[in-house]
Design a protein around this motif. Structure first.
Motif, PDB file in Angstrom:
ATOM      1  N   LYS A   1      -7.509  21.980 -26.623  1.00  0.00           N
ATOM      2  CA  LYS A   1      -6.574  21.511 -25.650  1.00  0.00           C
ATOM      3  C   LYS A   1      -6.792  19.963 -25.363  1.00  0.00           C
ATOM      4  CE  LYS A   1      -4.871  25.518 -23.571  1.00  0.00           C
ATOM      5  NZ  LYS A   1      -4.973  26.531 -22.258  1.00  0.00           N
ATOM      6  N   GLN A   2      -8.117  19.779 -25.066  1.00  0.00           N
ATOM      7  CA  GLN A   2      -8.593  18.283 -24.805  1.00  0.00           C
ATOM      8  C   GLN A   2      -8.360  17.327 -26.090  1.00  0.00           C
ATOM      9  OE1 GLN A   2     -13.139  17.403 -25.036  1.00  0.00           O
ATOM     10  NE2 GLN A   2     -12.769  16.452 -23.132  1.00  0.00           N
ATOM     11  N   VAL A   3      -8.485  17.865 -27.070  1.00  0.00           N
ATOM     12  CA  VAL A   3      -8.118  16.952 -28.329  1.00  0.00           C
ATOM     13  C   VAL A   3      -6.679  16.659 -28.326  1.00  0.00           C
ATOM     14  CG1 VAL A   3      -7.688  16.731 -30.866  1.00  0.00           C
ATOM     15  CG2 VAL A   3      -9.695  17.976 -29.886  1.00  0.00           C
ATOM     16  N   ILE A   4      -5.656  17.820 -27.980  1.00  0.00           N
ATOM     17  CA  ILE A   4      -4.134  17.529 -27.887  1.00  0.00           C
ATOM     18  C   ILE A   4      -4.046  16.675 -26.671  1.00  0.00           C
ATOM     19  CG2 ILE A   4      -2.091  18.504 -27.347  1.00  0.00           C
ATOM     20  CD1 ILE A   4      -3.111  21.054 -28.744  1.00  0.00           C
ATOM     21  N   LEU A   5      -4.496  16.700 -25.514  1.00  0.00           N
ATOM     22  CA  LEU A   5      -4.506  15.787 -24.425  1.00  0.00           C
ATOM     23  C   LEU A   5      -4.746  14.158 -24.923  1.00  0.00           C
ATOM     24  CD1 LEU A   5      -3.842  15.071 -21.266  1.00  0.00           C
ATOM     25  CD2 LEU A   5      -6.235  15.594 -21.042  1.00  0.00           C
ATOM     26  N   PHE A   6      -5.955  14.030 -25.535  1.00  0.00           N
ATOM     27  CA  PHE A   6      -6.403  12.887 -25.799  1.00  0.00           C
ATOM     28  C   PHE A   6      -5.388  12.304 -26.914  1.00  0.00           C
ATOM     29  CE2 PHE A   6     -11.296  13.536 -25.615  1.00  0.00           C
ATOM     30  CZ  PHE A   6     -11.152  13.146 -24.216  1.00  0.00           C
ATOM     31  N   LEU A   7      -4.688  13.055 -27.728  1.00  0.00           N
ATOM     32  CA  LEU A   7      -3.949  12.444 -28.899  1.00  0.00           C
ATOM     33  C   LEU A   7      -2.525  12.095 -27.964  1.00  0.00           C
ATOM     34  CD1 LEU A   7      -4.410  14.873 -31.735  1.00  0.00           C
ATOM     35  CD2 LEU A   7      -5.045  12.555 -31.560  1.00  0.00           C
ATOM     36  N   CYS A   8      -2.146  12.686 -27.054  1.00  0.00           N
ATOM     37  CA  CYS A   8      -0.874  12.572 -26.169  1.00  0.00           C
ATOM     38  C   CYS A   8      -0.909  11.342 -25.643  1.00  0.00           C
ATOM     39  CB  CYS A   8      -0.388  13.730 -25.213  1.00  0.00           C
ATOM     40  SG  CYS A   8       0.160  15.129 -26.227  1.00  0.00           S
ATOM     41  N   ILE A   9      -2.231  10.985 -24.882  1.00  0.00           N
ATOM     42  CA  ILE A   9      -2.413   9.705 -24.247  1.00  0.00           C
ATOM     43  C   ILE A   9      -2.527   8.529 -25.227  1.00  0.00           C
ATOM     44  CG2 ILE A   9      -4.154   8.562 -22.967  1.00  0.00           C
ATOM     45  CD1 ILE A   9      -5.147  11.190 -21.720  1.00  0.00           C
ATOM     46  N   SER A  10      -3.076   8.746 -26.282  1.00  0.00           N
ATOM     47  CA  SER A  10      -3.164   7.778 -27.445  1.00  0.00           C
ATOM     48  C   SER A  10      -1.616   7.517 -27.769  1.00  0.00           C
ATOM     49  CB  SER A  10      -3.924   8.523 -28.753  1.00  0.00           C
ATOM     50  OG  SER A  10      -3.615   7.665 -29.772  1.00  0.00           O
ATOM     51  N   SER A  11      -0.830   8.198 -27.978  1.00  0.00           N
ATOM     52  CA  SER A  11       0.555   8.345 -28.640  1.00  0.00           C
ATOM     53  C   SER A  11       1.337   7.286 -27.622  1.00  0.00           C
ATOM     54  CB  SER A  11       1.176   9.415 -29.025  1.00  0.00           C
ATOM     55  OG  SER A  11       0.297   9.957 -30.125  1.00  0.00           O
ATOM     56  N   ALA A  12       1.136   7.763 -26.508  1.00  0.00           N
ATOM     57  CA  ALA A  12       1.858   6.970 -25.339  1.00  0.00           C
ATOM     58  C   ALA A  12       1.556   5.484 -25.408  1.00  0.00           C
ATOM     59  CB  ALA A  12       1.744   7.582 -23.737  1.00  0.00           C
ATOM     60  N   PHE A  13       0.437   5.093 -25.430  1.00  0.00           N
ATOM     61  CA  PHE A  13      -0.222   3.860 -25.330  1.00  0.00           C
ATOM     62  C   PHE A  13       0.202   3.104 -26.652  1.00  0.00           C
ATOM     63  CE2 PHE A  13      -2.420   5.163 -21.634  1.00  0.00           C
ATOM     64  CZ  PHE A  13      -2.438   3.824 -20.877  1.00  0.00           C
ATOM     65  N   LEU A  14       0.019   3.755 -27.868  1.00  0.00           N
ATOM     66  CA  LEU A  14       0.400   3.322 -29.076  1.00  0.00           C
ATOM     67  C   LEU A  14       2.008   3.028 -29.133  1.00  0.00           C
ATOM     68  CD1 LEU A  14      -1.828   5.316 -31.678  1.00  0.00           C
ATOM     69  CD2 LEU A  14      -2.114   2.687 -30.746  1.00  0.00           C
ATOM     70  N   MET A  15       2.730   3.762 -28.453  1.00  0.00           N
ATOM     71  CA  MET A  15       4.289   3.508 -28.392  1.00  0.00           C
ATOM     72  C   MET A  15       4.499   2.272 -27.388  1.00  0.00           C
ATOM     73  SD  MET A  15       6.560   3.782 -25.752  1.00  0.00           S
ATOM     74  CE  MET A  15       5.998   4.808 -24.544  1.00  0.00           C
ATOM     75  N   LEU A  16       3.670   1.964 -26.426  1.00  0.00           N
ATOM     76  CA  LEU A  16       4.035   0.677 -25.772  1.00  0.00           C
ATOM     77  C   LEU A  16       3.550  -0.392 -26.506  1.00  0.00           C
ATOM     78  CD1 LEU A  16       2.484   1.972 -22.261  1.00  0.00           C
ATOM     79  CD2 LEU A  16       4.837   1.466 -22.946  1.00  0.00           C
ATOM     80  N   TYR A  17       2.511  -0.145 -27.360  1.00  0.00           N
ATOM     81  CA  TYR A  17       2.153  -1.348 -28.129  1.00  0.00           C
ATOM     82  C   TYR A  17       3.097  -1.643 -29.309  1.00  0.00           C
ATOM     83  CZ  TYR A  17       0.388  -1.567 -33.260  1.00  0.00           C
ATOM     84  OH  TYR A  17       0.368  -1.887 -34.617  1.00  0.00           O
ATOM     85  N   VAL A  18       3.856  -0.713 -29.863  1.00  0.00           N
ATOM     86  CA  VAL A  18       4.817  -0.870 -30.783  1.00  0.00           C
ATOM     87  C   VAL A  18       6.230  -1.558 -30.168  1.00  0.00           C
ATOM     88  CG1 VAL A  18       6.349   0.125 -32.528  1.00  0.00           C
ATOM     89  CG2 VAL A  18       3.587   0.702 -32.653  1.00  0.00           C
ATOM     90  N   THR A  19       6.729  -1.063 -29.146  1.00  0.00           N
ATOM     91  CA  THR A  19       7.920  -1.213 -28.606  1.00  0.00           C
ATOM     92  C   THR A  19       7.780  -2.477 -27.513  1.00  0.00           C
ATOM     93  OG1 THR A  19       7.586   0.212 -26.754  1.00  0.00           O
ATOM     94  CG2 THR A  19       8.664   1.039 -28.787  1.00  0.00           C
ATOM     95  N   ILE A  20       6.875  -2.797 -26.816  1.00  0.00           N
ATOM     96  CA  ILE A  20       6.967  -3.943 -25.868  1.00  0.00           C
ATOM     97  C   ILE A  20       7.299  -5.140 -26.436  1.00  0.00           C
ATOM     98  CG2 ILE A  20       4.446  -4.380 -26.120  1.00  0.00           C
ATOM     99  CD1 ILE A  20       4.732  -4.858 -23.019  1.00  0.00           C
ATOM    100  N   THR A  21       6.768  -5.560 -27.646  1.00  0.00           N
ATOM    101  CA  THR A  21       7.331  -6.976 -28.357  1.00  0.00           C
ATOM    102  C   THR A  21       8.748  -6.937 -28.865  1.00  0.00           C
ATOM    103  OG1 THR A  21       6.360  -6.126 -30.401  1.00  0.00           O
ATOM    104  CG2 THR A  21       4.947  -7.263 -29.036  1.00  0.00           C
ATOM    105  N   SER A  22       9.325  -5.744 -29.280  1.00  0.00           N
ATOM    106  CA  SER A  22      10.536  -5.619 -29.432  1.00  0.00           C
ATOM    107  C   SER A  22      11.566  -5.694 -28.356  1.00  0.00           C
ATOM    108  CB  SER A  22      10.682  -4.530 -30.477  1.00  0.00           C
ATOM    109  OG  SER A  22      10.352  -4.399 -31.819  1.00  0.00           O
ATOM    110  N   TYR A  23      11.082  -5.040 -27.398  1.00  0.00           N
ATOM    111  CA  TYR A  23      11.975  -4.859 -26.033  1.00  0.00           C
ATOM    112  C   TYR A  23      11.936  -6.692 -25.607  1.00  0.00           C
ATOM    113  CZ  TYR A  23      13.360  -4.084 -21.174  1.00  0.00           C
ATOM    114  OH  TYR A  23      14.114  -3.985 -20.110  1.00  0.00           O
ATOM    115  N   PHE A  24      11.175  -7.580 -25.638  1.00  0.00           N
ATOM    116  CA  PHE A  24      11.237  -8.786 -25.353  1.00  0.00           C
ATOM    117  C   PHE A  24      11.509  -9.728 -26.472  1.00  0.00           C
ATOM    118  CE2 PHE A  24       8.555  -7.111 -22.037  1.00  0.00           C
ATOM    119  CZ  PHE A  24       9.218  -7.558 -20.826  1.00  0.00           C
TER     120      PHE A  24
END
Length: 284
Positions: free
Chosen positions: A148-171
């Motif tokens: 479960k800890q690994v899944i939690l780490f991966l979900c946190i990771s994916s949320a921030f990696l999503m922000l990394y990809v989308t923020i530049t396109s949003y602007f």
């Protein structure tokens, strides 16, 4: 989608798929892997900016810097997860959650869903992709599932990696202005994250992981170069063919063991996954 763009879209898949495998081969703590990777990104950003003589607006620089900082957090938690789980188990979950977050955000907030019909087809393709991910990560009875800890780490990771990809396109920021400020944000974020353990870090391990970072540089550069042509949702989903590279690469190169039943599940799961990704890319 032209053949030229098709091949370019596959390069991020190769780079990101090899990255977790290289991090395992190069070894080191999560912090050492993170700093080594960000050094490679920073070196590329500096060289590219100097050779291309790129000029920056302050607002653009800040947004790209934030993109890099988001990446640093996301990648750190992915490295943490990989410390505790095999690549062939952790990366499908990482890829699946990243795809879910990026597809939904790019469709809703970046307005890449041009109609209700397109939205429904995108969600259907995403569901197919997630079914493929579940099949790839399926384990035999008696074998340990992903913690479960690994899944939690991966979900946190994916949320921030999503922000990394989308923020530049949003602007509306694309291309050459992204790389240097983004790499500075990555390096700065990596240093801040590693600050508590800075005296325990080994230079040799950091240096080895510059190779890990080089794989990321190739993937990231290509991703941002073609995202303006294909759209973030399609480009990012297509690049997540990295699941195939990471899964099969870890079995071959890292010799991660699979039972006969698990191998069949991996084969069928990757086929389902590819069908979903191709379906999503065709929506463009």
């Amino acid at each position: 989608m032209s053949i030229h763009l098709l091949f370019l879209a596959l390069i991020p898949a190769l780079g990101w798929g090899m990255m977790p495998i290289l991090s395992k081969i190069m070894g080191g703590k999560s912090e050492e892997q993170l700093i080594g990777t960000t050094i490679a990104a920073l070196l590329f950003g500096l060289i590219f900016s100097l050779t291309q003589q790129v000029t920056y607006q302050l607002s653009v620089f800040i947004i790209c810097f934030l993109s890099g900082a988001f990446w640093a957090v996301g990648q750190y938690f992915q490295f943490r997860a990989l410390e505790k789980a095999e690549v062939s188990k952790a990366m499908p979950i990482s890829v699946g959650t990243q795809l879910a977050f990026v597809t939904l955000v790019s469709g809703i907030f970046l307005l890449e869903w041009t109609s209700v019909f397109v939205a429904l087809l995108s969600i259907l393709a995403l569901a197919v992709i997630l079914v493929g991910v579940l099949l790839v990560t399926k384990t035999s009875k008696g074998k340990g599932a992903v913690a479960k800890q690994v899944i939690l780490f991966l979900c946190i990771s994916s949320a921030f990696l999503m922000l990394y990809v989308t923020i530049t396109s949003y602007f509306g920021i694309h291309g050459v202005q992204v790389f240097l400020p983004q790499s500075i944000g990555m390096f700065g974020g990596g240093i801040i994250i590693s600050m508590k353990k800075i005296n325990q870090l080994r230079l040799k391990a950091i240096t080895r992981n510059i190779v890990t970072g080089s794989s990321w540089v190739i993937a990231n550069t290509t991703l941002f170069a073609i995202s303006s042509s294909l759209g973030v949702g399609v480009t990012y989903s297509f690049s997540q063919m990295s699941l195939l590279v990471a899964t099969y690469g870890s079995i071959i190169l890292l010799r991660e063991k699979k039972t006969a039943g698990e191998k069949r599940s991996v084969y069928f799961g990757t086929l389902v996954y590819v069908v979903g990704v191709i379906g999503m890319s065709l929506l463009k």
